[in-house]
Design an enzyme around this catalytic site. Sequence first.
Site, mmCIF file in Angstrom:
data_model
loop_
_atom_site.group_PDB
_atom_site.id
_atom_site.type_symbol
_atom_site.label_atom_id
_atom_site.label_comp_id
_atom_site.label_asym_id
_atom_site.label_seq_id
_atom_site.Cartn_x
_atom_site.Cartn_y
_atom_site.Cartn_z
ATOM 1 N N CYS A 1 -5.297 1.012 6.624
ATOM 2 C CA CYS A 1 -5.466 2.268 6.448
ATOM 3 C C CYS A 1 -6.841 2.787 5.525
ATOM 4 O O CYS A 1 -7.055 4.057 5.842
ATOM 5 C CB CYS A 1 -4.278 3.259 5.651
ATOM 6 S SG CYS A 1 -4.291 2.910 3.911
ATOM 7 N N CYS B 1 -7.671 -0.983 1.270
ATOM 8 C CA CYS B 1 -6.506 -1.275 2.274
ATOM 9 C C CYS B 1 -7.062 -1.585 3.623
ATOM 10 O O CYS B 1 -7.458 -0.691 4.207
ATOM 11 C CB CYS B 1 -5.388 -0.589 2.252
ATOM 12 S SG CYS B 1 -4.098 -0.978 3.690
ATOM 13 N N CYS C 1 -8.383 -5.534 -9.883
ATOM 14 C CA CYS C 1 -8.191 -4.557 -10.642
ATOM 15 C C CYS C 1 -7.638 -3.373 -9.838
ATOM 16 O O CYS C 1 -8.558 -2.483 -9.318
ATOM 17 C CB CYS C 1 -9.397 -4.207 -11.463
ATOM 18 S SG CYS C 1 -9.029 -2.903 -13.059
ATOM 19 N N CYS D 1 0.227 3.004 3.352
ATOM 20 C CA CYS D 1 0.633 2.796 4.828
ATOM 21 C C CYS D 1 1.863 1.490 4.982
ATOM 22 O O CYS D 1 2.317 1.170 5.943
ATOM 23 C CB CYS D 1 -0.544 2.266 5.636
ATOM 24 S SG CYS D 1 -1.010 0.700 5.149
ATOM 25 N N CYS E 1 0.930 -1.144 -0.048
ATOM 26 C CA CYS E 1 0.131 -0.155 0.345
ATOM 27 C C CYS E 1 0.744 1.328 0.017
ATOM 28 O O CYS E 1 1.818 1.429 0.820
ATOM 29 C CB CYS E 1 -0.768 -0.023 1.285
ATOM 30 S SG CYS E 1 -1.861 1.365 1.457
HETATM 31 FE FE FE Z 1 -3.182 1.201 3.480
#
Ligand code: FE
Length: 134
Positions: free
Chosen positions: A101, A98, A122, A52, A49
């Site tokens: 976060c 995610c 995707c 984060c 990510c």
């Molecule tokens: Fe994240």
Amino acid sequence: MNEDMKQKSDEYWKATLTPEQYNVMRQKGTEPAFTGKYVDNHADGIYRCAACGQELFASTTKFESHSGWPSFTDPINRQHVELQDDSSLGMQRTEVSCANCGAHLGHVFDDGPVDTGGERFCINSVTLDFSPEK
Ligand code: FE
């Protein structure tokens, strides 16, 4: 992993993300197809990510979807992503975010490779940070 990431303010994200990342990750925007830096990335490694650092996808699950966005058959760990019904823009889709976060990442569709279960994650390139395998 910091448990407080989901409590961060809008000001925090505006200050730490690029405008493109903020648009996609906090406002659920979509980067234009075929423009992302990881569409044609074929290197071995891990995609984290970009907000984060949570490990999200592995290069071993990346495949050519010809959609214009990086596509994966599976996340690294189901606990690392959250799936949610999304009926915006007149479509019935499943949003992928995610789990650490809360950042919007993209959507998951059911037209992926059959031999890996049919899922196609995707994902917007701008939400990912690629770490090559050493
Ligand atoms: Fe994240």
